[in-house]
Design a protein around this motif. Sequence first.
Motif, PDB file in Angstrom:
ATOM      1  N   VAL A  27     125.550  96.305  95.030  1.00  0.00           N
ATOM      2  CA  VAL A  27     126.846  95.622  94.925  1.00  0.00           C
ATOM      3  C   VAL A  27     126.664  94.118  95.090  1.00  0.00           C
ATOM      4  N   ALA A  28     125.862  93.724  96.081  1.00  0.00           N
ATOM      5  CA  ALA A  28     125.647  92.293  96.335  1.00  0.00           C
ATOM      6  C   ALA A  28     124.996  91.601  95.145  1.00  0.00           C
ATOM      7  N   ALA A  29     124.224  92.341  94.352  1.00  0.00           N
ATOM      8  CA  ALA A  29     123.527  91.752  93.198  1.00  0.00           C
ATOM      9  C   ALA A  29     124.303  91.905  91.900  1.00  0.00           C
ATOM     10  N   SER A  30     125.458  92.559  91.947  1.00  0.00           N
ATOM     11  CA  SER A  30     126.205  92.838  90.721  1.00  0.00           C
ATOM     12  C   SER A  30     127.102  91.677  90.320  1.00  0.00           C
ATOM     13  N   GLU A  31     127.658  91.801  89.109  1.00  0.00           N
ATOM     14  CA  GLU A  31     128.584  90.778  88.612  1.00  0.00           C
ATOM     15  C   GLU A  31     129.909  90.816  89.353  1.00  0.00           C
ATOM     16  N   ARG A  32     130.171  91.899  90.064  1.00  0.00           N
ATOM     17  CA  ARG A  32     131.423  92.028  90.808  1.00  0.00           C
ATOM     18  C   ARG A  32     131.138  92.406  92.261  1.00  0.00           C
ATOM     19  N   PRO A  33     130.611  91.451  93.045  1.00  0.00           N
ATOM     20  CA  PRO A  33     130.318  91.767  94.446  1.00  0.00           C
ATOM     21  C   PRO A  33     131.571  91.989  95.282  1.00  0.00           C
ATOM     22  N   ASP A  34     132.741  91.721  94.687  1.00  0.00           N
ATOM     23  CA  ASP A  34     133.993  91.938  95.410  1.00  0.00           C
ATOM     24  C   ASP A  34     134.420  93.401  95.383  1.00  0.00           C
ATOM     25  N   LEU A  35     133.818  94.195  94.489  1.00  0.00           N
ATOM     26  CA  LEU A  35     134.174  95.606  94.399  1.00  0.00           C
ATOM     27  C   LEU A  35     133.403  96.420  95.431  1.00  0.00           C
ATOM     28  N   ALA A  36     134.011  97.498  95.864  1.00  0.00           N
ATOM     29  CA  ALA A  36     133.353  98.389  96.818  1.00  0.00           C
ATOM     30  C   ALA A  36     133.304  99.794  96.241  1.00  0.00           C
ATOM     31  N   TYR A  37     132.331 100.559  96.687  1.00  0.00           N
ATOM     32  CA  TYR A  37     132.122 101.900  96.162  1.00  0.00           C
ATOM     33  C   TYR A  37     131.948 102.879  97.312  1.00  0.00           C
ATOM     34  N   LYS A  38     132.474 104.050  97.131  1.00  0.00           N
ATOM     35  CA  LYS A  38     132.292 105.117  98.097  1.00  0.00           C
ATOM     36  C   LYS A  38     131.489 106.224  97.417  1.00  0.00           C
ATOM     37  N   GLU A  91     122.653 107.446 104.757  1.00  0.00           N
ATOM     38  CA  GLU A  91     122.290 106.082 105.173  1.00  0.00           C
ATOM     39  C   GLU A  91     121.454 105.394 104.097  1.00  0.00           C
ATOM     40  N   LEU A  92     120.479 106.117 103.542  1.00  0.00           N
ATOM     41  CA  LEU A  92     119.642 105.526 102.488  1.00  0.00           C
ATOM     42  C   LEU A  92     120.483 105.150 101.276  1.00  0.00           C
ATOM     43  N   ILE A  93     121.393 106.027 100.873  1.00  0.00           N
ATOM     44  CA  ILE A  93     122.216 105.750  99.702  1.00  0.00           C
ATOM     45  C   ILE A  93     123.163 104.595  99.971  1.00  0.00           C
ATOM     46  N   THR A  94     123.747 104.553 101.162  1.00  0.00           N
ATOM     47  CA  THR A  94     124.669 103.464 101.498  1.00  0.00           C
ATOM     48  C   THR A  94     123.960 102.116 101.450  1.00  0.00           C
ATOM     49  N   LYS A  95     122.758 102.048 102.019  1.00  0.00           N
ATOM     50  CA  LYS A  95     121.998 100.790 101.981  1.00  0.00           C
ATOM     51  C   LYS A  95     121.672 100.400 100.540  1.00  0.00           C
ATOM     52  N   THR A  96     121.320 101.383  99.732  1.00  0.00           N
ATOM     53  CA  THR A  96     120.998 101.104  98.335  1.00  0.00           C
ATOM     54  C   THR A  96     122.212 100.570  97.595  1.00  0.00           C
ATOM     55  N   VAL A  97     123.354 101.212  97.785  1.00  0.00           N
ATOM     56  CA  VAL A  97     124.580 100.771  97.116  1.00  0.00           C
ATOM     57  C   VAL A  97     124.956  99.361  97.556  1.00  0.00           C
ATOM     58  N   ASN A  98     124.868  99.081  98.846  1.00  0.00           N
ATOM     59  CA  ASN A  98     125.227  97.743  99.328  1.00  0.00           C
ATOM     60  C   ASN A  98     124.341  96.661  98.706  1.00  0.00           C
ATOM     61  N   ARG A  99     123.049  96.957  98.543  1.00  0.00           N
ATOM     62  CA  ARG A  99     122.160  95.992  97.875  1.00  0.00           C
ATOM     63  C   ARG A  99     122.558  95.796  96.424  1.00  0.00           C
ATOM     64  N   ALA A 153     117.383  95.146  89.046  1.00  0.00           N
ATOM     65  CA  ALA A 153     116.336  94.116  89.106  1.00  0.00           C
ATOM     66  C   ALA A 153     116.728  92.987  90.061  1.00  0.00           C
ATOM     67  N   ARG A 154     117.966  92.521  89.966  1.00  0.00           N
ATOM     68  CA  ARG A 154     118.405  91.433  90.845  1.00  0.00           C
ATOM     69  C   ARG A 154     118.470  91.870  92.305  1.00  0.00           C
ATOM     70  N   ALA A 155     118.663  93.178  92.528  1.00  0.00           N
ATOM     71  CA  ALA A 155     118.676  93.693  93.898  1.00  0.00           C
ATOM     72  C   ALA A 155     117.261  93.881  94.450  1.00  0.00           C
ATOM     73  N   GLY A 156     116.260  93.658  93.599  1.00  0.00           N
ATOM     74  CA  GLY A 156     114.877  93.739  94.045  1.00  0.00           C
ATOM     75  C   GLY A 156     114.203  95.071  93.772  1.00  0.00           C
ATOM     76  N   PHE A 157     114.909  96.002  93.114  1.00  0.00           N
ATOM     77  CA  PHE A 157     114.303  97.291  92.785  1.00  0.00           C
ATOM     78  C   PHE A 157     113.518  97.209  91.480  1.00  0.00           C
ATOM     79  N   ASP A 158     112.570  98.106  91.337  1.00  0.00           N
ATOM     80  CA  ASP A 158     111.785  98.179  90.104  1.00  0.00           C
ATOM     81  C   ASP A 158     112.719  98.520  88.943  1.00  0.00           C
TER      82      ASP A 158
END
Length: 485
Positions: A83-94, A73-81, A203-208
Amino acid sequence: MDRRLSVATLLVAAFALGACGDMGRFALAPVPSSQSPAKPARLLMQQTPATEKEHDRILASYGGAYDDPALEELITKTVNRLVAASERPDLAYKVTILNSAAVNAFALPTGQLYVTRGLVALASDTSELASVLSHEMAHVIAKHALIREEQVKQAAIVSRVVSDMGNDPDLTALALAKSKLTLASFSRAQEFEADGIGVGISARAGFDPYGASRFLTAMEHNAALKASHGSTDPRSQDFLSSHPATPERVQNAQANARQFSAPEGGERDHEAYLAALDGMIYGEDPSEGFVRGRRFLHPKLGFTFTAPDGFTLDNTAQAVIGVREGGTQAMRFDVVRVAAEQSLGDYLTSGWMENVDKSTVEDVTINGFDGSTAIARGDDWQFRIYVLRFGSDVYRFIFAAKTKSEGDRSFRESVNSFRRLTLAEIQSARPLRLKIITVQPGDTVESLSHRMASLDHQLERFKVLNGIDARGAIKPRDRVKIVVD
């Protein structure tokens, strides 16, 4: 085992984790997760038979999937954040968590990301994990993984050509080793590009954004600890084997981070991260055998042995590898299938290994198990081989020494230690686990390190595990990781 092994080939196989024999019993079968992470809103890129085959190969090489709903759950939430901040928010990752103590992460071109629980354990907060995930996402976005996949296809052609090069086994082994080494690493330019993209995403996702430089440093410290205590290959199967870290890379990661914030300017999520790690398996999974000092135990198969004095053991997916301090002696322990009607003496001289001296073949009995031994000689190394029949399998001890007859007595003593585990030993075998504790007044780095159960070099491991440098200290109410059984 119908291939012939020269001295050079054996050394490449032993220390580059080359497959040898039926090693299915040392590689956990893929474990389906009983509780999958939350389904992402995006679609994965198209899977192909080739990527599905690679996925299965990765699971087999790294102990299968590790099922931990809280961590997933922690990793999934991190990845979703991210992805939303990346240059390709249309891509998904498993993301698949691999049940391996190795410190590694990698990506397939289709967006499948892999992190080992060894890497998760080494990271100190979510921002450090995010730096690794965003770095791997960057390789996918920049199509580095796709480029490397094309190189793998070319390597397959190289391998076929090399196999037809003639009767020079040393040249064949060298050519294959070089081709694998070339493929192991992304290029320097690709690494720096992925660093830059990854730090920006974090950085854009809000992480240090300084999580990247901290974790690169942590991995270097971890590799240095393994190397200083005689690991066969401190970077084998690890992130640094395919993502080399250098002082320049660390400095570059810090420079990238400064473009987004000052130090301490982003979210680290230290407390939530450690809470997700509490109780996670640390080190090897006993179901696939584990090392305790010089001793190897396999509760599932019911046997144990002890390596010679001065050896450091490493339990890989293919074999147990050991090297003596100084590098003048080495050993490999693995399993093969030998027909019941074939004698072990005949097996030793059947051609699977070159230069076996038939005059040295001798039948032995080790703690009630039928066995056979022989010597094989090369230009620089001499090999003492033992094979023991244990149930329907045959286990091989392959010892190597640079000086003839050196260590032969200690090799025999090591083989003599091979025996069945008692029922009490099997029942008491359990994995080491991470425990998150709160530092109390009066606690020191030294005193807390002594609570690290069943581990050698406790002080150094405590510091590496908690990201504490030479001048680092702890204070009351800090939360830290220790290892317990």
